[in-house]
Motif scaffolding. Structure first.
Motif, mmCIF file in Angstrom:
data_model
loop_
_atom_site.group_PDB
_atom_site.id
_atom_site.type_symbol
_atom_site.label_atom_id
_atom_site.label_comp_id
_atom_site.label_asym_id
_atom_site.label_seq_id
_atom_site.Cartn_x
_atom_site.Cartn_y
_atom_site.Cartn_z
ATOM 1 N N VAL A 103 1.082 -1.381 0.084
ATOM 2 C CA VAL A 103 -0.001 0.027 0.129
ATOM 3 C C VAL A 103 0.828 1.247 0.030
ATOM 4 O O VAL A 103 1.764 1.709 0.901
ATOM 5 C CB VAL A 103 -0.857 0.147 1.270
ATOM 6 C CG1 VAL A 103 -2.031 1.228 1.350
ATOM 7 C CG2 VAL A 103 -1.758 -1.312 1.294
ATOM 8 N N CYS A 105 1.551 4.845 0.789
ATOM 9 C CA CYS A 105 1.079 5.807 1.487
ATOM 10 C C CYS A 105 1.549 7.088 1.432
ATOM 11 O O CYS A 105 1.445 8.150 2.126
ATOM 12 C CB CYS A 105 1.080 5.528 2.895
ATOM 13 S SG CYS A 105 0.546 3.728 3.508
ATOM 14 N N LEU A 133 -3.319 4.480 0.056
ATOM 15 C CA LEU A 133 -3.966 4.883 1.219
ATOM 16 C C LEU A 133 -3.702 6.623 1.232
ATOM 17 O O LEU A 133 -2.724 7.064 1.275
ATOM 18 C CB LEU A 133 -3.653 4.222 2.313
ATOM 19 C CG LEU A 133 -4.302 4.661 3.777
ATOM 20 C CD1 LEU A 133 -4.328 3.433 4.809
ATOM 21 C CD2 LEU A 133 -3.646 5.939 4.298
ATOM 22 N N THR A 151 -9.506 7.018 2.283
ATOM 23 C CA THR A 151 -9.942 6.364 1.275
ATOM 24 C C THR A 151 -8.720 5.381 1.024
ATOM 25 O O THR A 151 -7.537 5.732 1.134
ATOM 26 C CB THR A 151 -10.074 6.979 -0.091
ATOM 27 O OG1 THR A 151 -10.953 8.418 0.128
ATOM 28 C CG2 THR A 151 -10.679 6.153 -1.271
ATOM 29 N N LEU A 152 -9.188 4.050 0.688
ATOM 30 C CA LEU A 152 -8.087 2.974 0.567
ATOM 31 C C LEU A 152 -8.455 2.353 -0.843
ATOM 32 O O LEU A 152 -9.628 1.549 -0.766
ATOM 33 C CB LEU A 152 -8.013 2.007 1.658
ATOM 34 C CG LEU A 152 -6.615 1.315 2.127
ATOM 35 C CD1 LEU A 152 -6.706 0.653 3.474
ATOM 36 C CD2 LEU A 152 -6.189 0.404 0.955
ATOM 37 N N VAL A 164 -9.086 -2.620 4.304
ATOM 38 C CA VAL A 164 -9.749 -1.686 5.177
ATOM 39 C C VAL A 164 -9.803 -2.455 6.400
ATOM 40 O O VAL A 164 -9.795 -1.977 7.531
ATOM 41 C CB VAL A 164 -11.007 -1.342 4.435
ATOM 42 C CG1 VAL A 164 -12.112 -0.844 5.612
ATOM 43 C CG2 VAL A 164 -10.896 -0.280 3.638
ATOM 44 N N PRO A 174 -11.112 3.912 7.113
ATOM 45 C CA PRO A 174 -10.628 3.872 5.533
ATOM 46 C C PRO A 174 -12.164 3.394 5.000
ATOM 47 O O PRO A 174 -12.837 2.684 5.308
ATOM 48 C CB PRO A 174 -9.825 2.831 5.348
ATOM 49 C CG PRO A 174 -9.549 2.168 6.881
ATOM 50 C CD PRO A 174 -10.639 2.552 7.845
ATOM 51 N N HIS A 176 -13.242 1.990 1.364
ATOM 52 C CA HIS A 176 -12.849 1.121 0.211
ATOM 53 C C HIS A 176 -13.214 1.836 -1.223
ATOM 54 O O HIS A 176 -14.114 2.269 -1.195
ATOM 55 C CB HIS A 176 -12.969 -0.236 0.260
ATOM 56 C CG HIS A 176 -14.308 -0.764 0.170
ATOM 57 N ND1 HIS A 176 -14.833 -1.135 -1.106
ATOM 58 C CD2 HIS A 176 -15.399 -1.164 1.146
ATOM 59 C CE1 HIS A 176 -16.067 -1.357 -0.765
ATOM 60 N NE2 HIS A 176 -16.677 -1.254 0.482
ATOM 61 N N SER A 239 -10.096 11.521 -0.533
ATOM 62 C CA SER A 239 -8.670 11.776 -0.722
ATOM 63 C C SER A 239 -8.541 12.862 -1.785
ATOM 64 O O SER A 239 -7.398 13.303 -2.148
ATOM 65 C CB SER A 239 -8.406 10.592 -1.464
ATOM 66 O OG SER A 239 -9.214 10.276 -2.548
#
Ligand SMILES: NC(=O)C1=CN([C@@H]2O[C@H](COP(=O)(O)OP(=O)(O)OC[C@H]3O[C@@H](n4cnc5c(N)ncnc54)[C@H](OP(=O)(O)O)[C@@H]3O)[C@@H](O)[C@H]2O)C=CC1
Ligand SMILES: O=C(CO)COP(=O)(O)O
Length: 326
Positions: A103, A105, A133, A151-152, A164, A174, A176, A239
């Motif tokens: 992920v 970040c 993320l 947001t992920l 999440v 988070p 998804h 995001s």
């Protein structure tokens, strides 16, 4: 019960440290990797990271300088600065024994290649499952357990949901998504726009100018996002608009603080990472390649590179030909 029981965070800066805390609160077994073994040992002993002062690391979080140890986790979070993400994943890749989720970040776009963070992950670790993320979340707020929502996104919705589940808790929520590109564009662009708004505030241009710049900045973010295939609900979501609102309104943001100092004619805060400074030139290049106009971001890039004074940039923005609002 999540299948992703263990989490490793690569990069022990402010954000990596906050995310390690998030994962521990969510019940994961957590490893935090710092590139400097001495720093790792010091943090492990003191349970305090000078990059995020005042936050005590839970005793269960393993802090290490050993990448092979971190690479054993079920999922990895990369929290280095954006321009160092490729280097970090390059180092990590040989240690990965299976196709784990990685992920991103970091918030930014790679210089030279114009690649977004998950594209860099896909190139550097071809067997991994890239995700992103991003959202309105100051490391300090997150680490202190203040309520935060982000947001992920992953290409595969089932994976996004699993990530999440692995990180979410009553203080960290988070949402998804499968719109990876939309999430990446918001995180990268808002840092550049926050510098613009910081400059306006530092120049004492007034609350009306602050609102106008933030709104026209959002129009830029949306224009570029649409051109690159982002979904509108992502651009107006956490995001996108959410992180823009946070970053354009708070001196707690390092990007806003950089702009504030420039606007006041002061020295920018030393040793503070402001990703917008690095993203501005590449954002402009990317937009130009799509024939998209980003006047506010262009003004920021011109000021940062010394091609324009602040006053000339403000005047340039205000005297553009009148046009329909879009
Ligand atoms: N801070 C925040 O509130 C948030 C930050 N982010 C994003 O997270 C990213 C990181 O920011 P942040 O943690 O705040 O920055 P910091 O400056 O606090 O920390 C950056 C960390 O990355 C490490 N690092 C640098 N290069 C490498 C590398 N090549 N390999 C491994 N580690 C490396 C640094 O190590 P060393 O200590 O050895 O120099 C440092 O620990 C940025 O893209 C930022 O936009 C996103 C959301 C919130
Ligand atoms: O991304 C962030 C908040 O969502 C952190 O903002 P700064 O990097 O400007 O401090």
């Amino acid at each position: 019960m999540t299948a992703l029981q263990s989490v490793a965070v690569i990069g022990a800066g402010a954000w990596g440290t906050a995310l390690a805390t998030v994962a521990a609160r969510a019940g994961r077994s957590v490893t935090l990797w710092a590139r400097n073994a001495e720093h790792a040992a010091r943090i492990a002993l003191s349970r305090d990271n000078p990059r995020l002062p005042g936050v005590r690391l839970a005793s269960e979080i393993v802090v290490t300088g050993e990448l092979a140890l971190a690479a054993r986790a079920d999922m990895l979070l990369i929290a280095t600065p954006a321009q160092h993400l490729r280097g970090a994943v390059n180092m990590l890749a040989p240690h990965l024994a299976r196709p784990v989720p990685i992920v991103a970040c970091a918030k930014g776009i790679e210089h030279g290649t114009h690649k977004f963070m998950t594209d860099v992950i896909a190139e550097a670790a071809p067997h991994a499952q890239p995700a992103i993320l991003s959202g309105p979340s100051f490391a300090d707020d997150v680490a202190r357990g203040l309520p935060t929502a982000v947001t992920l996104a992953a290409n595969d919705e089932a994976l996004a949901r699993a990530l999440v589940q692995a990180l979410g808790s009553p203080t960290f929520r988070p949402y998804h998504s499968t719109d990876i590109r939309g999430v990446e564009i918001g995180g990268a662009a808002k840092n550049v726009l926050a510098i613009a708004v910081g400059i306006a505030v530092g120049r004492k241009l007034g609350a009306s100018a602050q609102a106008a710049l933030t709104t026209r900045g959002f129009a830029e973010l949306t224009r570029l996002g649409r051109a690159l295939g982002a979904r509108s609900e992502t651009l107006t979501g956490l995001s996108g608009l959410g992180d823009l609102i946070l970053t354009c309104a708070s001196p707690q943001s390092r990007n806003f603080a950089l702009g504030l100092a420039l606007g006041r004619g002061e020295q920018p805060p030393a040793g503070k990472l402001a990703e917008g400074e690095f993203t501005a030139p590449v954002l402009i290049e990317l937009a130009a390649s799509q024939n998209i106009e980003l006047p506010v971001s262009e003004a920021v890039a011109a000021i940062l590179s010394g091609r324009s004074t602040i006053d000339a940039a403000i005047s340039g923005l205000m005297t553009r030909p009148f046009k329909a609002e879009e």
